[in-house]
Design a protein around this motif. Structure first.
Motif, PDB file in Angstrom:
ATOM      1  N   GLU A   1     -10.373  -4.225  22.836  1.00  0.00           N
ATOM      2  CA  GLU A   1     -11.632  -3.231  22.558  1.00  0.00           C
ATOM      3  C   GLU A   1     -11.832  -2.995  21.002  1.00  0.00           C
ATOM      4  O   GLU A   1     -12.796  -3.141  20.566  1.00  0.00           O
TER       5      GLU A   1
ATOM      6  N   ASP B   1     -14.817  -4.221  18.626  1.00  0.00           N
ATOM      7  CA  ASP B   1     -15.756  -2.941  18.203  1.00  0.00           C
ATOM      8  C   ASP B   1     -15.799  -2.899  16.881  1.00  0.00           C
ATOM      9  O   ASP B   1     -16.985  -2.865  16.247  1.00  0.00           O
TER      10      ASP B   1
ATOM     11  N   SER C   1     -13.786  -9.423  24.960  1.00  0.00           N
ATOM     12  CA  SER C   1     -13.136  -8.252  25.279  1.00  0.00           C
ATOM     13  C   SER C   1     -13.227  -7.899  26.850  1.00  0.00           C
ATOM     14  O   SER C   1     -12.073  -7.866  27.329  1.00  0.00           O
TER      15      SER C   1
ATOM     16  N   PRO D   1      -9.719  -5.453  27.722  1.00  0.00           N
ATOM     17  CA  PRO D   1     -10.055  -4.684  26.658  1.00  0.00           C
ATOM     18  C   PRO D   1      -8.904  -3.875  26.078  1.00  0.00           C
ATOM     19  O   PRO D   1      -8.663  -3.438  24.917  1.00  0.00           O
ATOM     20  N   HIS D   2      -7.786  -3.762  27.149  1.00  0.00           N
ATOM     21  CA  HIS D   2      -6.734  -2.642  26.710  1.00  0.00           C
ATOM     22  C   HIS D   2      -5.272  -3.449  26.262  1.00  0.00           C
ATOM     23  O   HIS D   2      -4.523  -2.813  25.901  1.00  0.00           O
TER      24      HIS D   2
END
Length: 338
Positions: A12, A16, A47, A52-53
């Motif tokens: 993520e 971004d 993502s 995402p993590h």
């Protein structure tokens, strides 16, 4: 030069940061807004599919294969009705290219030690230059859609809605321009009033295309007439001063977004006779324009200029086989008497 230390960032965080970089390139003119939007959408989809993590550097070729397969099975979000059909081979190939660009940047930025893309094995199968599912509408299907759009434009106003919520003329113009001129959806929603002009009695649209290139498209008389009707009767009802330059406006007075175009097509499509009705996307209408211009033996360079491509070879991806075209070609063979 690659950074000397690795940054243990999550998927993520890296996507971004990459999206911010793409937006910056748009500001400086390195990328067109339409291209940037596709890149950003693809990395944000990545993502979500990858997790995402998770730490980006922990992803390997098998993880990328899982993401590519998940994307291939992902329903087309542009359609109103759910579908189990996989993403097209072209969409899968584009998604893979977006990931490759992202990981090249990740390698240079020190987010990963190795680029996992070369280890990915999943690739979409393409049958030559033709897609598994036809994108172009047949002549009957395209004719039915255009006829429905023109009848919608000529229909009496819906008295059940407020004046500023009547979008019939706008929807009709949107569909007719997509089906007959074949613009990219970003070019259509980015059109401003000042981009339309008249020269020697012919209406033109100055299209702002990819890479900052422009092209002047002459409007066929029926399209020009529909444009004039929209400007005289449809757009003033929608214009509340928020986007004074934009050609196509939402009923709230804002510039029409890319995501608003598919619902407009679907509204017109609902008026087509069932025998001639087939779901189609904005890009499918671009394919329809190219396919029928080429089938009508329109000069290749003229078709290239209509679509806004710099290379003739690109036309092969916009060419679908049409039923009966070989028979028609043999009936009018130039070396044989009629």
């Amino acid at each position: 030069m690659r950074p000397t230390r690795l940054l243990a960032l999550t998927v993520e965080e890296t996507t971004d940061r990459y999206a911010d970089l793409i937006r910056a390139k748009t500001t400086t003119g390195q990328l067109s807004p339409g291209t940037a939007e596709v890149y950003i959408r693809d990395v944000l989809t990545f993502s979500a599919l990858a997790g995402p993590h998770r730490v980006l550097d922990e992803l390997d070729g098998e993880d990328i294969d899982s993401v590519l397969l998940a994307f291939a099975r992902k329903p087309d979000a542009r359609r109103r009705t759910p579908t189990t059909a996989p993403q097209s081979a072209a969409s899968q190939a584009r998604f893979r290219r977006s990931l490759s660009a992202f990981f090249r940047h990740a390698l240079l930025s020190g987010w990963v030690q190795l680029d996992p893309m070369p280890a990915a094995t999943v690739r979409a199968r393409q049958r030559g230059d033709l897609r598994t599912e036809r994108r172009a509408l047949t002549r009957e299907q395209a004719g039915g859609l255009i006829t429905a759009a023109r009848s919608l434009a000529a229909a009496p106003p819906d008295t059940g809605r407020r004046d500023d919520q009547r979008t019939e003329l706008r929807d009709a113009l949107t569909v007719v321009m997509l089906a007959t001129l074949g613009p990219r959806v970003s070019e259509l929603v980015g059109a401003d009033l000042e981009h339309f002009f008249t020269n020697d009695g012919i209406r033109y649209w100055r299209v702002l295309g990819k890479g900052g290139r422009t092209r002047d498209l002459p409007l066929p008389p029926p399209v020009a007439a529909l444009l004039d009707a929209y400007l005289a009767e449809g757009r003033p009802l929608l214009d509340r001063g928020r986007e004074p330059r934009a050609l196509l406006l939402s009923w709230r007075g804002r510039r029409l977004a890319r995501g608003d175009v598919q619902p407009a097509i679907d509204r017109v499509l609902s008026r087509v006779a069932p025998a001639d009705r087939r779901a189609v996307t904005p890009h499918g209408l671009r394919h329809t324009t190219a396919t029928h211009l080429l089938a009508a033996a329109t000069d290749l360079d003229a078709v290239r200029r209509v679509l806004g491509h710099s290379d003739l070879s690109t036309l092969t991806r916009y060419r679908d086989a049409l039923p009966g075209e070989l028979e028609a070609a043999m009936r009018i063979h130039p070396l044989l008497p009629p």
